[in-house]
Design a protein around this motif. Structure first.
Motif, PDB file in Angstrom:
ATOM      1  N   THR A 178       0.816  -1.220   0.000  1.00 44.19           N
ATOM      2  CA  THR A 178       0.000   0.000   0.000  1.00 44.19           C
ATOM      3  C   THR A 178       0.849   1.268   0.000  1.00 44.19           C
ATOM      4  N   ARG A 179       2.171   1.146  -0.039  1.00 46.98           N
ATOM      5  CA  ARG A 179       3.035   2.337   0.024  1.00 46.98           C
ATOM      6  C   ARG A 179       3.135   2.966  -1.356  1.00 46.98           C
ATOM      7  N   THR A 180       2.264   3.913  -1.617  1.00 44.71           N
ATOM      8  CA  THR A 180       2.274   4.666  -2.875  1.00 44.71           C
ATOM      9  C   THR A 180       3.290   5.806  -2.774  1.00 44.71           C
ATOM     10  N   LEU A 181       3.387   6.607  -3.830  1.00 42.79           N
ATOM     11  CA  LEU A 181       4.367   7.697  -3.839  1.00 42.79           C
ATOM     12  C   LEU A 181       4.231   8.645  -2.644  1.00 42.79           C
ATOM     13  N   PRO A 182       3.039   9.158  -2.345  1.00 41.76           N
ATOM     14  CA  PRO A 182       2.936  10.070  -1.197  1.00 41.76           C
ATOM     15  C   PRO A 182       3.342   9.408   0.121  1.00 41.76           C
ATOM     16  N   LEU A 183       2.955   8.148   0.288  1.00 41.62           N
ATOM     17  CA  LEU A 183       3.319   7.449   1.525  1.00 41.62           C
ATOM     18  C   LEU A 183       4.814   7.162   1.570  1.00 41.62           C
ATOM     19  N   ALA A 184       5.415   6.886   0.410  1.00 40.75           N
ATOM     20  CA  ALA A 184       6.858   6.672   0.370  1.00 40.75           C
ATOM     21  C   ALA A 184       7.601   7.954   0.731  1.00 40.75           C
ATOM     22  N   ILE A 185       7.129   9.088   0.215  1.00 39.63           N
ATOM     23  CA  ILE A 185       7.756  10.375   0.567  1.00 39.63           C
ATOM     24  C   ILE A 185       7.639  10.628   2.059  1.00 39.63           C
ATOM     25  N   TYR A 186       6.463  10.392   2.604  1.00 41.11           N
ATOM     26  CA  TYR A 186       6.247  10.573   4.041  1.00 41.11           C
ATOM     27  C   TYR A 186       7.190   9.679   4.845  1.00 41.11           C
ATOM     28  N   SER A 187       7.344   8.430   4.437  1.00 43.67           N
ATOM     29  CA  SER A 187       8.212   7.494   5.159  1.00 43.67           C
ATOM     30  C   SER A 187       9.665   7.927   5.092  1.00 43.67           C
ATOM     31  N   LEU A 188      10.085   8.398   3.914  1.00 43.94           N
ATOM     32  CA  LEU A 188      11.484   8.773   3.746  1.00 43.94           C
ATOM     33  C   LEU A 188      11.862   9.997   4.570  1.00 43.94           C
ATOM     34  N   THR A 189      10.884  10.860   4.857  1.00 49.21           N
ATOM     35  CA  THR A 189      11.193  12.031   5.679  1.00 49.21           C
ATOM     36  C   THR A 189      11.374  11.666   7.148  1.00 49.21           C
ATOM     37  N   HIS A 190      11.089  10.418   7.500  1.00 49.21           N
ATOM     38  CA  HIS A 190      11.196   9.990   8.895  1.00 49.21           C
ATOM     39  C   HIS A 190      12.304   8.962   9.113  1.00 49.21           C
ATOM     40  N   VAL A 191      13.188   8.808   8.123  1.00 46.62           N
ATOM     41  CA  VAL A 191      14.313   7.892   8.282  1.00 46.62           C
ATOM     42  C   VAL A 191      15.608   8.669   8.073  1.00 46.62           C
ATOM     43  N   PRO A 192      16.706   8.255   8.698  1.00 48.70           N
ATOM     44  CA  PRO A 192      17.980   8.959   8.514  1.00 48.70           C
ATOM     45  C   PRO A 192      18.416   8.935   7.049  1.00 48.70           C
ATOM     46  N   ASP A 193      18.908  10.044   6.588  1.00 49.68           N
ATOM     47  CA  ASP A 193      19.427  10.181   5.224  1.00 49.68           C
ATOM     48  C   ASP A 193      18.359   9.901   4.151  1.00 49.68           C
ATOM     49  N   GLY A 194      17.122  10.128   4.491  1.00 56.14           N
ATOM     50  CA  GLY A 194      16.063   9.884   3.518  1.00 56.14           C
ATOM     51  C   GLY A 194      15.647  11.116   2.750  1.00 56.14           C
ATOM     52  N   GLU A 195      16.254  12.271   3.078  1.00 60.22           N
ATOM     53  CA  GLU A 195      15.818  13.517   2.451  1.00 60.22           C
ATOM     54  C   GLU A 195      16.048  13.521   0.943  1.00 60.22           C
TER      55      GLU A 195
END
Length: 238
Positions: A178-195
């Motif tokens: 279920t991890r679509t583009l918006p959810l992937a962006i949201y997840s990456l902003t909450h992990v180290p070096d995901g910016e």
């Protein structure tokens, strides 16, 4: 490739969800648009309000209501599971439903406008020549509504690509499911070096949205010209 396998998965899933949501919305969007524009009936204003409601509600509200209705403990969700073995909550199919609910108003609006602009005398003329209502709809109303149909499909697809709140509430954020583009962006902003990855996907989302709008304009202009709505002029090169 400049996208990681996980990012490609999110992109592919977003495209699949958006395409399925658009396909699911289209027949209902056409039927409801015609009904609201060409018929008067009790409760019409309430149906019109209900259709537009997702546009003004916080997106998490429709998602939560879908979870209550279609979750495995919800009345409809339990029936689907018991009768057919189908589960939609926390699956990509649920993401399609959430996206369709949120994008449906954006499909209905341009289709309604296109039908509203059709001269009713054309439909009446077809009827006086012996055409049945279905024949009139498919030979007159639907072809003349093509620009609105195209715009509605593009807007629905684009909105589905960007759906976040209802999807998160109804199907969660499951990698590969279920991890679509918006959810992937949201997840990456909450992990180290995901910016950096989040920025890549954000730019990709912007590019897809701009491309969809340009394609919508191009197809709409071609359809209008074929239907005789535009004279040859500044857009002749299209």
């Amino acid at each position: 490739m400049w996208l990681s396998p996980e990012e490609w998965d999110a992109l592919a899933l977003s495209a699949k969800v958006a395409l399925c949501a658009t396909a699911a919305c289209l027949p209902f969007g056409i039927a409801l648009s015609w009904l609201l524009e060409r018929r008067e009936f009790p409760g019409k204003v309430w149906i019109d309000t209900l259709v537009q409601l997702p546009m003004v509600l916080p997106p998490v509200v429709p998602g939560y209501l879908l979870l209550l209705l279609l979750g495995t403990q919800g009345p409809l969700g339990r029936w689907l599971l018991d009768a057919f073995g189908i589960t939609v909550a926390f699956t990509w199919k649920g993401a399609v439903i959430a996206s369709a609910v949120m994008a449906f108003p954006l499909m209905v609006q341009p289709i309604r406008l296109a039908i509203r602009l059709i001269d009713p005398r054309l439909e009446k003329a077809a009827a006086t020549l012996g055409a049945k209502p279905w024949d009139t709809f498919f030979s007159v109303t639907l072809p003349l509504s093509v620009p609105g149909l195209v715009a509605g499909c593009i807007l629905c697809f684009s909105r589905s690509l960007g759906e976040f709140g209802a999807t998160m509430a109804f199907v969660g954020n499951i990698p590969g499911e279920t991890r679509t583009l918006p959810l992937a962006i949201y997840s990456l902003t909450h992990v180290p070096d995901g910016e950096a990855a989040a920025l890549r996907l954000s730019l990709l989302s912007i590019a897809l949205a701009v491309a969809a709008l340009l394609v919508s304009r191009w197809i709409g202009l071609r359809a209008e010209r074929r239907l005789g709505f535009l004279d040859r002029g500044p857009h002749a090169e299209l």
